[in-house]
Design a protein around this motif. Structure first.
Motif, PDB file in Angstrom:
ATOM      1  N   PHE A  23      50.740  29.899  36.843  1.00  0.00           N
ATOM      2  CA  PHE A  23      49.797  30.892  36.357  1.00  0.00           C
ATOM      3  C   PHE A  23      50.467  32.256  36.189  1.00  0.00           C
ATOM      4  N   MET A  24      50.138  32.943  35.098  1.00  0.00           N
ATOM      5  CA  MET A  24      50.676  34.264  34.798  1.00  0.00           C
ATOM      6  C   MET A  24      49.542  35.198  34.389  1.00  0.00           C
ATOM      7  N   LYS A  25      49.717  36.491  34.614  1.00  0.00           N
ATOM      8  CA  LYS A  25      48.759  37.487  34.144  1.00  0.00           C
ATOM      9  C   LYS A  25      49.512  38.594  33.408  1.00  0.00           C
ATOM     10  N   LEU A  26      48.865  39.165  32.397  1.00  0.00           N
ATOM     11  CA  LEU A  26      49.447  40.266  31.643  1.00  0.00           C
ATOM     12  C   LEU A  26      48.981  41.569  32.271  1.00  0.00           C
ATOM     13  N   GLU A  27      49.918  42.343  32.789  1.00  0.00           N
ATOM     14  CA  GLU A  27      49.602  43.564  33.535  1.00  0.00           C
ATOM     15  C   GLU A  27      50.457  44.713  33.018  1.00  0.00           C
ATOM     16  N   ASN A  28      49.803  45.721  32.417  1.00  0.00           N
ATOM     17  CA  ASN A  28      50.512  46.883  31.865  1.00  0.00           C
ATOM     18  C   ASN A  28      51.612  46.473  30.890  1.00  0.00           C
ATOM     19  N   GLY A  29      51.321  45.466  30.086  1.00  0.00           N
ATOM     20  CA  GLY A  29      52.262  45.024  29.069  1.00  0.00           C
ATOM     21  C   GLY A  29      53.311  44.053  29.554  1.00  0.00           C
ATOM     22  N   ASN A  30      53.289  43.713  30.850  1.00  0.00           N
ATOM     23  CA  ASN A  30      54.281  42.805  31.407  1.00  0.00           C
ATOM     24  C   ASN A  30      53.603  41.563  31.990  1.00  0.00           C
ATOM     25  N   TRP A  31      54.264  40.412  31.830  1.00  0.00           N
ATOM     26  CA  TRP A  31      53.750  39.184  32.416  1.00  0.00           C
ATOM     27  C   TRP A  31      54.184  39.091  33.866  1.00  0.00           C
ATOM     28  N   VAL A  32      53.203  38.856  34.756  1.00  0.00           N
ATOM     29  CA  VAL A  32      53.447  38.816  36.194  1.00  0.00           C
ATOM     30  C   VAL A  32      53.031  37.456  36.734  1.00  0.00           C
ATOM     31  N   TYR A  33      53.886  36.853  37.532  1.00  0.00           N
ATOM     32  CA  TYR A  33      53.593  35.568  38.160  1.00  0.00           C
ATOM     33  C   TYR A  33      52.546  35.775  39.247  1.00  0.00           C
ATOM     34  N   THR A  34      51.458  34.993  39.226  1.00  0.00           N
ATOM     35  CA  THR A  34      50.380  35.182  40.196  1.00  0.00           C
ATOM     36  C   THR A  34      50.517  34.294  41.428  1.00  0.00           C
ATOM     37  N   ASN A  35      51.590  33.531  41.511  1.00  0.00           N
ATOM     38  CA  ASN A  35      51.781  32.534  42.564  1.00  0.00           C
ATOM     39  C   ASN A  35      50.886  31.329  42.274  1.00  0.00           C
ATOM     40  N   GLY A  36      51.372  30.169  42.635  1.00  0.00           N
ATOM     41  CA  GLY A  36      50.578  28.962  42.480  1.00  0.00           C
ATOM     42  C   GLY A  36      50.694  28.343  41.097  1.00  0.00           C
ATOM     43  N   ALA A  37      50.148  27.142  40.982  1.00  0.00           N
ATOM     44  CA  ALA A  37      50.151  26.398  39.727  1.00  0.00           C
ATOM     45  C   ALA A  37      48.948  25.481  39.735  1.00  0.00           C
ATOM     46  N   GLY A  38      48.577  24.983  38.557  1.00  0.00           N
ATOM     47  CA  GLY A  38      47.400  24.130  38.542  1.00  0.00           C
ATOM     48  C   GLY A  38      47.036  23.578  37.188  1.00  0.00           C
ATOM     49  N   LYS A  39      45.775  23.096  37.093  1.00  0.00           N
ATOM     50  CA  LYS A  39      45.291  22.353  35.933  1.00  0.00           C
ATOM     51  C   LYS A  39      44.317  23.148  35.064  1.00  0.00           C
ATOM     52  N   ASP A  40      43.553  24.079  35.657  1.00  0.00           N
ATOM     53  CA  ASP A  40      42.549  24.821  34.902  1.00  0.00           C
ATOM     54  C   ASP A  40      42.271  26.126  35.624  1.00  0.00           C
ATOM     55  N   LEU A  41      41.707  27.121  34.903  1.00  0.00           N
ATOM     56  CA  LEU A  41      41.397  28.410  35.493  1.00  0.00           C
ATOM     57  C   LEU A  41      40.195  29.012  34.787  1.00  0.00           C
ATOM     58  N   SER A  42      39.412  29.828  35.549  1.00  0.00           N
ATOM     59  CA  SER A  42      38.186  30.383  34.999  1.00  0.00           C
ATOM     60  C   SER A  42      37.837  31.682  35.704  1.00  0.00           C
ATOM     61  N   PHE A  43      37.415  32.709  34.937  1.00  0.00           N
ATOM     62  CA  PHE A  43      36.906  33.955  35.490  1.00  0.00           C
ATOM     63  C   PHE A  43      35.391  33.942  35.463  1.00  0.00           C
ATOM     64  N   GLY A  44      34.766  34.419  36.529  1.00  0.00           N
ATOM     65  CA  GLY A  44      33.324  34.582  36.557  1.00  0.00           C
ATOM     66  C   GLY A  44      32.920  35.981  36.154  1.00  0.00           C
ATOM     67  N   PRO A  45      31.613  36.231  35.915  1.00  0.00           N
ATOM     68  CA  PRO A  45      31.148  37.551  35.507  1.00  0.00           C
ATOM     69  C   PRO A  45      31.363  38.621  36.558  1.00  0.00           C
ATOM     70  N   ASP A  46      31.564  38.218  37.822  1.00  0.00           N
ATOM     71  CA  ASP A  46      31.806  39.185  38.880  1.00  0.00           C
ATOM     72  C   ASP A  46      33.294  39.453  39.100  1.00  0.00           C
ATOM     73  N   GLY A  47      34.143  38.886  38.247  1.00  0.00           N
ATOM     74  CA  GLY A  47      35.566  39.197  38.303  1.00  0.00           C
ATOM     75  C   GLY A  47      36.390  38.298  39.189  1.00  0.00           C
ATOM     76  N   VAL A  48      35.843  37.212  39.698  1.00  0.00           N
ATOM     77  CA  VAL A  48      36.571  36.291  40.567  1.00  0.00           C
ATOM     78  C   VAL A  48      37.173  35.172  39.730  1.00  0.00           C
ATOM     79  N   MET A  49      38.465  34.892  39.960  1.00  0.00           N
ATOM     80  CA  MET A  49      39.127  33.799  39.259  1.00  0.00           C
ATOM     81  C   MET A  49      39.206  32.574  40.158  1.00  0.00           C
ATOM     82  N   GLN A  50      38.796  31.430  39.624  1.00  0.00           N
ATOM     83  CA  GLN A  50      38.903  30.160  40.309  1.00  0.00           C
ATOM     84  C   GLN A  50      39.865  29.280  39.522  1.00  0.00           C
ATOM     85  N   VAL A  51      40.624  28.454  40.223  1.00  0.00           N
ATOM     86  CA  VAL A  51      41.572  27.563  39.561  1.00  0.00           C
ATOM     87  C   VAL A  51      41.491  26.171  40.166  1.00  0.00           C
TER      88      VAL A  51
END
Length: 308
Positions: free
Chosen positions: A63-91
């Motif tokens: 998993f990676m996230k784009l932060e201030n124009g740079n890709w940052v490794y978020t730790n971990g790996a998996g099959k699927d990911l989802s953000f909820g309306p309250d800002g919580v990411m589940q994978v």
């Protein structure tokens, strides 16, 4: 945008898609801009946080996230990911268990269940809705997982979080319509007579249904009240606007497009389509029989590049 394999939409309307192992952002005016990623990895899936930033699952599962124009490794790996309306990411991890991403403090994950899951979506209150490896529809609240129903054919949420579903039980007018009861974790039949082929919900939490006989109904005063005319599909926005696809063919593009008026009559607008959807602001979106996508602006249909 055609041949996309995944799409993520942010709270502010930001749209990202994955196509040909590349990430693209919609910039408006039917234009897409490629979002650069390092050459040593490629995106496979995408979701978007509440600030409009994309998070991707790489083809190698990380998993990676784009932060201030740079890709940052978020730790971990998996099959699927989802953000909820309250800002919580589940994978879903590589072990098919679900995890909650703890950011920004620890940049790590805490397990939410060891249950075998194949797809996830995060709803109001950060409740995780998922499909497990036995095709059960399940939901979580904290660490507690509950099977809601094994036989729901189609589900539709209303704006207030109310959930409706159609079962495999068949009536003459379509499938049995059920309302999910959060307190008792079960589905309750709304009617033992009226069925439906498609269900959605309005801004007040009431179901809107389309039955097998092309009749459109709304729930009012504990009964289904029929809208006039015949319909093959419909969409409803958060502001209450309803658009429908009629039964009369209107050229190679599909059938007539109609908008519900304040006096409960339908206005036929130009164009032809087979599917309809309505955005939160009441903007109508349609797909025609050729797979072309259009939205309504200034009393005309504007085509979006790509096809569905």
């Amino acid at each position: 945008m055609s041949n996309a394999v995944d799409i993520g939409v942010g709270k502010g309307g930001q749209v990202f898609v994955v196509k040909d192992n590349k990430l693209f952002k919609y910039t408006g005016n039917n234009a897409w801009e490629e979002v650069a990623t390092p050459t040593n990895w490629h995106p496979a899936k995408v979701t978007v946080d509440n600030n409009g930033n994309p998070y991707v699952q790489r083809t190698d599962s990380y998993f990676m996230k784009l932060e201030n124009g740079n890709w940052v490794y978020t730790n971990g790996a998996g099959k699927d990911l989802s953000f909820g309306p309250d800002g919580v990411m589940q994978v879903i991890g590589n072990n098919w268990a679900s995890y909650k991403y703890n950011f920004p403090a620890s940049n790590g994950y805490s397990i939410t269940t060891g249950r075998n899951l194949i797809a996830i979506a995060t709803g109001l209150g950060n409740n995780l809705w998922a499909v497990d490896n036995k095709n059960n529809v399940v939901r979580s609240s904290g660490l507690n997982w509950k099977i809601t129903n094994n036989y729901i054919y189609q589900m539709g949420f209303a704006l207030d979080g109310s959930l409706y579903g159609l079962t495999n039980t068949q009536y003459a007018s379509g499938r049995q319509i059920m309302r999910y009861r959060y307190a008792s974790n079960d589905f309750q039949a709304i009617s033992t007579v009226q069925g439906a082929n498609y269900v959605s919900g309005d801004a007040d939490g009431n179901p809107i249904i389309l039955d097998a006989n092309n009749r459109l109904y709304r729930w009012a005063d504990n009964t289904f009240v029929q809208y006039p005319e015949a319909h093959t599909h419909f969409g409803i926005g958060a502001n209450g606007d309803i658009w429908s696809i009629g039964v009369k063919e209107n050229g190679n593009g599909g059938r007539v497009i109609k908008q519900l008026q304040d006096d409960n009559t339908w206005k036929v607008v130009g164009g032809a389509a087979v599917r309809a959807a309505v955005g939160p602001d009441g903007t109508a979106w349609v797909v025609n029989a050729l797979g072309n996508i259009f939205y309504r602006a200034n009393d005309r249909w504007v085509q979006v590049s790509g096809a569905a």
